[in-house]
Design an enzyme around this catalytic site. Structure first.
Site, PDB file in Angstrom:
ATOM      1  N   ASP A  21       0.882  -1.169   0.000  1.00 24.45           N
ATOM      2  CA  ASP A  21       0.000   0.000   0.000  1.00 24.45           C
ATOM      3  C   ASP A  21       0.921   1.220   0.000  1.00 24.45           C
ATOM      4  O   ASP A  21       1.657   1.444   0.972  1.00 24.45           O
ATOM      5  CB  ASP A  21      -0.876  -0.040   1.259  1.00 24.45           C
ATOM      6  CG  ASP A  21      -1.797   1.172   1.351  1.00 24.45           C
ATOM      7  OD1 ASP A  21      -1.548   2.173   0.651  1.00 24.45           O
ATOM      8  OD2 ASP A  21      -2.754   1.112   2.145  1.00 24.45           O
ATOM      9  N   THR A  53      -8.156   6.250  -9.174  1.00 25.73           N
ATOM     10  CA  THR A  53      -8.467   6.677 -10.543  1.00 25.73           C
ATOM     11  C   THR A  53      -9.949   6.984 -10.792  1.00 25.73           C
ATOM     12  O   THR A  53     -10.312   7.329 -11.913  1.00 25.73           O
ATOM     13  CB  THR A  53      -8.008   5.604 -11.562  1.00 25.73           C
ATOM     14  OG1 THR A  53      -8.543   4.341 -11.167  1.00 25.73           O
ATOM     15  CG2 THR A  53      -6.503   5.532 -11.652  1.00 25.73           C
ATOM     16  N   THR A  65      -1.864  12.648 -15.555  1.00 29.06           N
ATOM     17  CA  THR A  65      -3.107  12.697 -16.325  1.00 29.06           C
ATOM     18  C   THR A  65      -3.322  13.997 -17.100  1.00 29.06           C
ATOM     19  O   THR A  65      -2.844  15.065 -16.686  1.00 29.06           O
ATOM     20  CB  THR A  65      -4.297  12.500 -15.354  1.00 29.06           C
ATOM     21  OG1 THR A  65      -5.523  12.712 -16.057  1.00 29.06           O
ATOM     22  CG2 THR A  65      -4.259  13.493 -14.207  1.00 29.06           C
ATOM     23  N   TYR A 103      -9.668  14.823  -8.569  1.00 25.69           N
ATOM     24  CA  TYR A 103      -8.734  13.852  -9.159  1.00 25.69           C
ATOM     25  C   TYR A 103      -7.528  14.578  -9.773  1.00 25.69           C
ATOM     26  O   TYR A 103      -6.367  14.273  -9.451  1.00 25.69           O
ATOM     27  CB  TYR A 103      -9.458  12.993 -10.206  1.00 25.69           C
ATOM     28  CG  TYR A 103      -8.542  12.120 -11.031  1.00 25.69           C
ATOM     29  CD1 TYR A 103      -7.921  11.003 -10.480  1.00 25.69           C
ATOM     30  CD2 TYR A 103      -8.288  12.421 -12.381  1.00 25.69           C
ATOM     31  CE1 TYR A 103      -7.074  10.204 -11.243  1.00 25.69           C
ATOM     32  CE2 TYR A 103      -7.448  11.622 -13.141  1.00 25.69           C
ATOM     33  CZ  TYR A 103      -6.842  10.520 -12.573  1.00 25.69           C
ATOM     34  OH  TYR A 103      -6.009   9.734 -13.325  1.00 25.69           O
TER      35      TYR A 103
END
Ligand SMILES: NC(=O)c1ccc[n+]([C@@H]2O[C@H](COP(=O)([O-])OP(=O)(O)OC[C@H]3O[C@@H](n4cnc5c(N)ncnc54)[C@H](OP(=O)(O)O)[C@@H]3O)[C@@H](O)[C@H]2O)c1
Length: 289
Positions: A36, A62, A101, A125
């Site tokens: 993790d 995500t 992203t 996000y």
């Protein structure tokens, strides 16, 4: 080289493991239950034990919409955890590849985004992924690779969703005023390996799957492949709709097309084409027997 992959059960993590297993490199693929990344101590211990040359952080929160209601968790995974990977990478002298992203941009640009364009994420996000970029840039050696609209034969993605909805409904309404760059995770994985081999200078790079399109055009391309290759598979009618007609918890950029000229120049490679990868992905997703 020895690679360490975090988030190894995700789309990119699995494609990366596939490609590395057919290469001269060695790798350790760690799923969330193996590591993790929000556990700082575990990150340090595992990285020191593995002593990788390259850490590819594919682990992320995500779900763009869920991030709006779980901002702390998204910040922890997409942001803070990257600082733990940075510390560990610096400790063993590894290159850190942080995947980011197109949603760091607000979509107001009239032309494809280059790496130096101003960022302005519209939602949680994108904000948390941007925080991850800021931390990654503190590594001694780093590549921040922004990508977009990722699909593959693994995990959750737009192609899989379309195939499922196509079986369930006669007609689909698809947003036609958001433009982006679909990207096959396998092509991205292959390029991340090439980028590591090429020892590119630290910095931000864009990688996407070539020609841009709207979600509606992407869906049309998916069902065109289905029609051509899988006779008898249900193909729904498709209705183009606007973003306004399809409200979501997170606001998305209307135009988040990425220019990957910088990377192509650096690697001397040609454009990749997501539509070339689509038939093989669909073949794997559909039970054609
Ligand atoms: N998918 C896209 O369209 C897209 C677009 C642009 C950029 N990106 C970026 O590309 C990268 C790869 O995306 P992807 O599509 O491969 O994502 P994905 O399929 O959702 O995989 C992400 C993986 O990270 C794991 N993970 C979540 N929290 C973790 C934690 N605390 N520690 C370790 N692992 C954890 C997830 O496990 P669980 O599923 O068990 O939670 C999942 O296996 C991400 O950085 C993403 O932000 C993706």
């Amino acid at each position: 080289m020895k690679f360490l992959i975090t988030g190894a059960n995700g789309q990119l993590g699995r494609c990366l493991a596939d490609r590395l297993s057919h290469s001269d490199h060695t790798f350790v693929a760690l799923t969330k239950s193996d590591l993790d990344i929000t556990d700082e101590k575990a990150v340090e211990e595992l990285v020191v034990e593995c002593r990788p040359d390259v850490i590819v952080n594919t682990a992320a929160f995500t779900s763009v919409d869920r991030a709006e209601s779980e901002p702390e968790l998204a910040r922890c995974i997409n942001g803070e955890a990257v600082s733990y990977l940075v510390k560990a990478a610096n400790k063993v002298g590894a290159l850190l590849i942080q995947v980011s992203t197109d949603y760091v941009f607000d979509g107001a640009s009239p032309k494809p985004y280059v790496e130096s364009d101003a960022v302005n994420p519209l939602g949680v996000y994108g904000q948390t992924k941007l925080l991850g970029e800021e931390y990654a840039a503190r590594a001694d050696r780093f590549l921040i690779v922004r990508t977009a609209w990722v699909f593959s034969e693994y995990g959750h993605n737009f192609v899989k969703t379309m195939l499922k909805l196509g079986r369930e409904r006669k007609e689909l309404s698809i947003v036609s005023d958001q433009y982006g760059s679909p990207t096959y995770a396998g092509d991205l994985a292959a390029n991340l390996i090439r980028m590591s081999e090429a020892q590119l200078p630290s910095g931000i790079y864009h990688f996407s799957g070539g020609k841009s399109c709207s979600w509606f055009e992407f869906a049309k391309a998916i069902f065109d492949v289905v029609k051509a290759y899988v006779p008898g598979y249900p193909v729904p009618g498709m209705l183009p709709i606007s973003t306004e007609q399809y409200p979501t918890p997170a606001k998305r950029p209307l135009f988040s097309v990425l220019s990957d000229r910088k990377l192509k120049t650096a690697l001397g490679t040609n454009v990749t084409d997501w539509s070339a990868a689509l038939p093989a992905v669909i073949a794997k997703l559909i039970d054609v027997t």
